[in-house]
Enzyme design. Structure first.
Site, PDB file in Angstrom:
ATOM      1  N   LYS A  10       0.872  -1.172   0.000  1.00 52.46           N
ATOM      2  CA  LYS A  10       0.000   0.000   0.000  1.00 52.46           C
ATOM      3  C   LYS A  10       0.915   1.229   0.000  1.00 52.46           C
ATOM      4  O   LYS A  10       1.325   1.729   1.042  1.00 52.46           O
ATOM      5  CB  LYS A  10      -0.891  -0.024   1.246  1.00 52.46           C
ATOM      6  CG  LYS A  10      -2.259   0.609   1.081  1.00 52.46           C
ATOM      7  CD  LYS A  10      -2.237   2.032   0.630  1.00 52.46           C
ATOM      8  CE  LYS A  10      -1.869   3.000   1.725  1.00 52.46           C
ATOM      9  NZ  LYS A  10      -1.616   4.387   1.232  1.00 52.46           N
ATOM     10  N   CYS A  34      13.828  11.357   5.929  1.00 52.74           N
ATOM     11  CA  CYS A  34      13.720  11.139   7.376  1.00 52.74           C
ATOM     12  C   CYS A  34      15.067  11.326   8.054  1.00 52.74           C
ATOM     13  O   CYS A  34      15.131  11.578   9.246  1.00 52.74           O
ATOM     14  CB  CYS A  34      13.172   9.755   7.646  1.00 52.74           C
ATOM     15  SG  CYS A  34      14.111   8.478   6.798  1.00 52.74           S
ATOM     16  N   GLU A  66       9.406   2.037  10.875  1.00 49.64           N
ATOM     17  CA  GLU A  66      10.453   3.040  10.599  1.00 49.64           C
ATOM     18  C   GLU A  66       9.763   4.393  10.570  1.00 49.64           C
ATOM     19  O   GLU A  66       8.988   4.667   9.647  1.00 49.64           O
ATOM     20  CB  GLU A  66      11.128   2.767   9.244  1.00 49.64           C
ATOM     21  CG  GLU A  66      11.854   1.441   9.155  1.00 49.64           C
ATOM     22  CD  GLU A  66      13.129   1.389   9.993  1.00 49.64           C
ATOM     23  OE1 GLU A  66      13.512   2.434  10.557  1.00 49.64           O
ATOM     24  OE2 GLU A  66      13.717   0.310  10.091  1.00 49.64           O
TER      25      GLU A  66
HETATM   26  P1  NAD Z   1       2.179   8.764   6.922  1.00 52.90           P
HETATM   27  O1  NAD Z   1       2.344   8.079   8.244  1.00 52.90           O
HETATM   28  O2  NAD Z   1       1.152   9.803   6.791  1.00 52.90           O
HETATM   29  O3  NAD Z   1       1.863   7.698   5.768  1.00 52.90           O
HETATM   30  C1  NAD Z   1       2.698   6.598   5.520  1.00 52.90           C
HETATM   31  C2  NAD Z   1       1.871   5.502   4.876  1.00 52.90           C
HETATM   32  O4  NAD Z   1       0.924   5.023   5.835  1.00 52.90           O
HETATM   33  C3  NAD Z   1       1.067   5.957   3.665  1.00 52.90           C
HETATM   34  O5  NAD Z   1       1.044   4.922   2.716  1.00 52.90           O
HETATM   35  C4  NAD Z   1      -0.311   6.177   4.258  1.00 52.90           C
HETATM   36  O6  NAD Z   1      -1.349   6.061   3.326  1.00 52.90           O
HETATM   37  C5  NAD Z   1      -0.378   5.060   5.267  1.00 52.90           C
HETATM   38  N1  NAD Z   1      -1.338   5.258   6.360  1.00 52.90           N
HETATM   39  C6  NAD Z   1      -1.810   6.429   6.850  1.00 52.90           C
HETATM   40  N2  NAD Z   1      -2.689   6.190   7.845  1.00 52.90           N
HETATM   41  C7  NAD Z   1      -2.756   4.850   8.001  1.00 52.90           C
HETATM   42  C8  NAD Z   1      -3.471   3.984   8.874  1.00 52.90           C
HETATM   43  N3  NAD Z   1      -4.298   4.446   9.803  1.00 52.90           N
HETATM   44  N4  NAD Z   1      -3.291   2.650   8.759  1.00 52.90           N
HETATM   45  C9  NAD Z   1      -2.423   2.162   7.837  1.00 52.90           C
HETATM   46  N5  NAD Z   1      -1.744   2.924   6.973  1.00 52.90           N
HETATM   47  C10 NAD Z   1      -1.884   4.258   7.060  1.00 52.90           C
HETATM   48  O7  NAD Z   1       3.634   9.303   6.547  1.00 52.90           O
HETATM   49  P2  NAD Z   1       4.012  10.176   5.288  1.00 52.90           P
HETATM   50  O8  NAD Z   1       3.525  11.559   5.552  1.00 52.90           O
HETATM   51  O9  NAD Z   1       3.638   9.450   4.049  1.00 52.90           O
HETATM   52  O10 NAD Z   1       5.610  10.140   5.379  1.00 52.90           O
HETATM   53  C11 NAD Z   1       6.353  11.037   6.111  1.00 52.90           C
HETATM   54  C12 NAD Z   1       6.800  10.400   7.414  1.00 52.90           C
HETATM   55  O11 NAD Z   1       7.540   9.217   7.150  1.00 52.90           O
HETATM   56  C13 NAD Z   1       7.745  11.301   8.176  1.00 52.90           C
HETATM   57  O12 NAD Z   1       7.398  11.249   9.539  1.00 52.90           O
HETATM   58  C14 NAD Z   1       9.101  10.664   7.952  1.00 52.90           C
HETATM   59  O13 NAD Z   1      10.055  10.919   8.946  1.00 52.90           O
HETATM   60  C15 NAD Z   1       8.741   9.220   7.921  1.00 52.90           C
HETATM   61  N6  NAD Z   1       9.765   8.433   7.264  1.00 52.90           N
HETATM   62  C16 NAD Z   1      10.543   7.590   8.019  1.00 52.90           C
HETATM   63  C17 NAD Z   1      11.556   6.853   7.422  1.00 52.90           C
HETATM   64  C18 NAD Z   1      12.430   5.918   8.225  1.00 52.90           C
HETATM   65  O14 NAD Z   1      13.120   5.114   7.621  1.00 52.90           O
HETATM   66  N7  NAD Z   1      12.413   5.983   9.537  1.00 52.90           N
HETATM   67  C19 NAD Z   1      11.765   6.968   6.051  1.00 52.90           C
HETATM   68  C20 NAD Z   1      10.968   7.834   5.324  1.00 52.90           C
HETATM   69  C21 NAD Z   1       9.951   8.563   5.932  1.00 52.90           C
END
Ligand code: NAD
Length: 483
Positions: free
Chosen positions: A172, A281, A247
């Site tokens: 997803k 990130c 992550e």
């Molecule tokens: P997000 O948490 O909004 O979304 C991530 C994914 O989760 C998307 O596919 C989204 O559709 C899905 N999602 C959202 N709500 C959900 C739910 N209730 N149940 C299941 N899936 C759900 O994050 P984002 O805005 O897409 O990404 C940015 C974030 O990701 C930042 O906080 C960044 O630091 C983090 N990030 C972390 C790493 C790492 O390796 N630690 C790498 C890249 C990004």
């Protein structure tokens, strides 16, 4: 154009025929539509992955690896197409997608194709009376949920190890950046990946993502995204005792000592602050500089950051493209305003830059440098995830470490010093999962990757990913004395 889900090797529309508009961040125009999948689509994808699982799990590792290598070859051949698509979907410069994102996606497939055929298992003899060996088996259908900042790079960092060890998957991707994941399904067909082994269900997180997390036939969820989202994932998956890899967000510190080689430190710190518009990130968003070089650092850093070109992601001279969405830019700007209320001074940027007339609807923001804040304030402890950094002076190593650890996050950090003894000790004292000394973003894919505290649970990379995507059994065989 409408994307379609990829279920059992076929491209299918969402059952409830609902769609989401997807915007090109560089222009603000709708570029295509993404299926707004529901629990029914997820259920169909999980069923397809479940049917494909026994054969794929029984396929010899060498054959699975060969398919992954073919996927890497094809991606490499289509690098330019993928780089352009990644840029138009995410807003990043095409040069960055071409140089980093897509090559890394190829490497992910190659790396795990190699890793799985070199996997070793442990055997323990119990003082001659028993032999214990570790048997590994794939977990089943893996649910892989990825964010928008490095769309193909992070999704393939999950798909490759999951499939290498014999799982099937339902992915997803972020609803904001689904395009390259959709294109990847065409590569899967061409590479001969059997139908159902890797399925894509597109759509909103709280709908499609949550249905995957709560699906009883998905025993493993690998999630990369925000810390707040992770709390729902933990809650929704709890009744099923799933394997969870998380992550999450970061608020990473750069600690720069007075003896640092500033000629190396400054260009790298400009990159670690603003690469991918600050939407990595691992970007270092809090810069702490030892007082004797604070003024010199600030002047040289601000000058270099001020020379960065913000604008058309297609232009090879562009350093920063557009932020991913209008809502995300609003969020980043709200933190710039908050910085003023918290006593900070914006010494560079803070505004929307002038761009060509045809790009005026895009979500651009200048690289922004803020000083004068206290390390415990909101701007310095909450994740902003944009081209915004704070610069703060410190006196002692102890003080710098205390500042660095003053957030709930603990993903990564950077230390700049020519005293290696200090480099080791400061790195070890920082509460973060990945620390670089005198460099940034240099990754050996065999090393453990992941965060401490609210930045995550579990580790990815090399054997850590192979372990996460397998179940292990200890099999103990009694031996009777023969002599
Ligand atoms: P997000 O948490 O909004 O979304 C991530 C994914 O989760 C998307 O596919 C989204 O559709 C899905 N999602 C959202 N709500 C959900 C739910 N209730 N149940 C299941 N899936 C759900 O994050 P984002 O805005 O897409 O990404 C940015 C974030 O990701 C930042 O906080 C960044 O630091 C983090 N990030 C972390 C790493 C790492 O390796 N630690 C790498 C890249 C990004």
């Amino acid at each position: 154009m409408k994307l379609a889900n990829y279920i059992g090797g076929r491209r299918v529309d969402p059952v409830e025929d609902q769609w989401l508009d997807s915007y090109n961040p560089s222009t603000g125009e709708v570029s295509h539509q993404v299926p707004s999948s529901t629990a029914v689509d997820v259920d169909n994808a999980v069923a397809a992955a479940g049917s494909a699982f026994p054969d794929w799990a029984a396929t010899p590792a060498g054959e699975r690896a060969a398919v992954l290598n073919r996927i890497a070859d094809l991606l490499e051949q289509k690098l330019e197409l993928f780089a352009e698509a990644e840029s138009s979907d995410q807003g990043k410069p095409v040069s960055l997608a071409r140089g980093v994102d897509i090559p890394r996606a190829c490497t992910n497939f190659r790396f795990f194709a190699g890793a799985v055929i070199h996997q070793e298992d442990a055997v323990h003899m119990t003082e001659g009376s028993a032999l214990n060996y570790t048997h590994r088996k794939p977990v089943g259908v893996a649910g892989l949920i990825s964010p928008w900042n490095l769309p193909l790079y992070l999704l393939t960092w999950k798909i490759a190890p999951a499939l290498a060890v014999g799982n099937t998957a339902v992915c997803k991707p972020s609803e904001l950046t689904s395009l390259t994941a959709y294109m990847l399904t065409e590569v899967f067909d061409e590479a001969g990946l059997p139908p159902g082994v890797c399925n894509m269900v597109f759509g909103a997180g709280p709908q499609a993502g949550a249905a995957l997390v709560a699906h009883p036939d998905v025993p493993l969820i690998s999630f990369t995204g925000g810390t707040a989202t992770a709390t729902s994932i933990i809650r929704d998956s709890a009744p099923y005792f799933k394997k969870l890899g998380l992550e999450l967000g970061g608020k990473n510190a750069n600690i720069i000592f007075a003896d640092a080689d500033l000629d190396n430190c400054i260009p790298t710190t400009v990159r670690s602050s603003f690469a991918n518009q600050g939407e990595i990130c691992l970007c270092g968003s809090r810069i702490f500089v030892q007082r004797p070089v604070y003024e010199e650092f600030l002047e040289r850093f601000t000058q270099a950051a001020g020379e960065l070109v913000v604008g058309d992601p297609k232009d090879p001279d562009t350093n920063l493209g557009a932020l991913v969405s209008a809502a995300h830019r609003d969020k980043v700007e709200s933190y710039i305003s908050l910085a003023g209320r918290e006593g900070g001074t914006v010494i560079l940027g803070g505004n929307r830059p002038g761009v060509d007339p045809d790009l005026r609807g895009g979500y651009y923001l200048e690289p922004t440098v803020i000083t004068g804040l206290t390390p415990s304030c909101r701007v310095m402890t909450e994740e902003i995830f944009g081209p915004v950094v704070t610069v703060t002076p410190f006196d002692t190593a102890q003080e710098a470490v205390a500042y660095a650890n003053m957030t709930r996050y603990g993903l990564s950090g950077t230390v700049w010093t020519t005293d290696l003894n200090r480099g080791h000790q400061v790195a070890q004292a920082m509460d973060a999962g990945v620390i670089w000394v005198n460099t940034w973003l240099l990754r050996d894919l065999r090393t453990p990757f992941g965060g401490m505290k609210a930045s995550g649970v579990g580790r990815e990379g090399g054997k850590h990913s192979l372990d996460f995507y397998t179940e292990t059994q200890n099999i103990c065989i009694k031996q009777e004395p023969l002599f």
